[in-house]
Design an enzyme around this catalytic site. Structure first.
Site, short mmCIF file in Angstrom:
data_model
loop_
_atom_site.label_atom_id
_atom_site.label_comp_id
_atom_site.label_asym_id
_atom_site.label_seq_id
_atom_site.Cartn_x
_atom_site.Cartn_y
_atom_site.Cartn_z
N HIS A 80 40.22 31.59 40.93
CA HIS A 80 41.70 32.46 40.98
C HIS A 80 42.41 32.09 39.60
CE1 HIS A 80 45.59 33.39 42.30
NE2 HIS A 80 45.22 33.99 43.36
N SER A 95 49.67 26.71 48.70
CA SER A 95 49.63 28.22 48.34
C SER A 95 48.34 28.83 48.68
CB SER A 95 49.58 28.17 46.89
OG SER A 95 49.56 29.26 46.18
#
Length: 240
Positions: free
Chosen positions: A128, A120
């Protein structure tokens, strides 16, 4: 449809190039993709249960991922953000790290010559927001398995897609990048079907060997839909 199911269908459609084999977690999942003898049932957290599926294989595409679930009771009309959790035994550490490590180990032991791993975007940023979902640190564990694959000695391709869209594939211009640079742009999402196609195409070109890249798409109608994957992959420069 999940990207793994789409990849399996694409491989089956190209029976002149590939002999496809699937690995799923449950008999129910097996039935969903046809229930034939070429679909194995195993638990990636238990390496012994998946070894038979890897025997005699030349290449492996890994698309397994932990999936956060929304806690019940969220009312969007009240504002705020929904809360998420992972089921016991299905945390990113168990699925995205241990489960993927088990697949890499089993593939290496079976003599597999190429592993394509779908990770990803976002892994360069420990803070994040995805890492906060269910306190799972999902991108941290994905990144750890990506690094394990890169260090494994098996030729690899690491694909890090942006946000996944449930839209038709083959209609967009695909974009490759590195180090999450695409997250700073407006083009940071991609249909699952296009990710699946990139996985299959990655098996066909030497340009993808020992490379890692971010993958996104332009909006439908902008640019030219990608057909020449050799040209796309020739832009790859990063090994990780």
């Amino acid at each position: 449809m999940l990207a793994g199911q789409i990849v399996f269908m694409k491989l089956k459609e190209r029976s002149d190039q590939f002999v496809a084999r699937g690995l799923v977690r449950t008999e129910e999942s097996k039935e969903k993709i046809g229930g034939a003898a070429d679909v194995y049932v195993g638990d990636i957290r238990d390496v012994g249960s998946i070894v038979p599926a890897f025997e005699g294989m030349d290449a492996l595409i890994i698309l397994t991922s932990a999936v956060p679930k929304m806690k019940p009771g969220f009312d969007p009309t009240q504002g705020g953000r929904p809360e998420f959790y992972f089921e016991d035994g299905a945390y990113p550490e168990q699925v995205d790290w241990i489960g993927q490590k088990n697949q890499i180990d089993a593939a290496k032991a079976a003599g597999v010559k190429h592993i394509v791993l779908v990770g990803s975007m976002g892994g360069t940023n420990p803070n994040h927001p995805l890492n906060r979902l269910g306190n799972g640190n999902i991108l941290v564990w994905k990144r750890k398995s990506e690094q394990y694959l890169a260090d494994s000695g098996v030729p690899y391709t690491i694909i890090r897609p942006g946000g996944l869209l449930d839209q038709e594939g083959g209609l967009r211009e695909l974009i490759v990048g590195k180090d999450d640079e695409l997250l700073q742009t407006e083009t940071r999402s991609i249909p699952r079907a296009d990710v699946a196609e990139a996985c299959v195409q990655a098996l066909l070109f030497e340009e993808t060997k020992c490379k890692a890249f971010d993958l996104a798409s332009k909006p439908e109608g902008m640019g030219t839909p990608t057909k020449d994957f050799k040209a796309l992959f020739s832009q790859l420069i990063a090994r990780f």
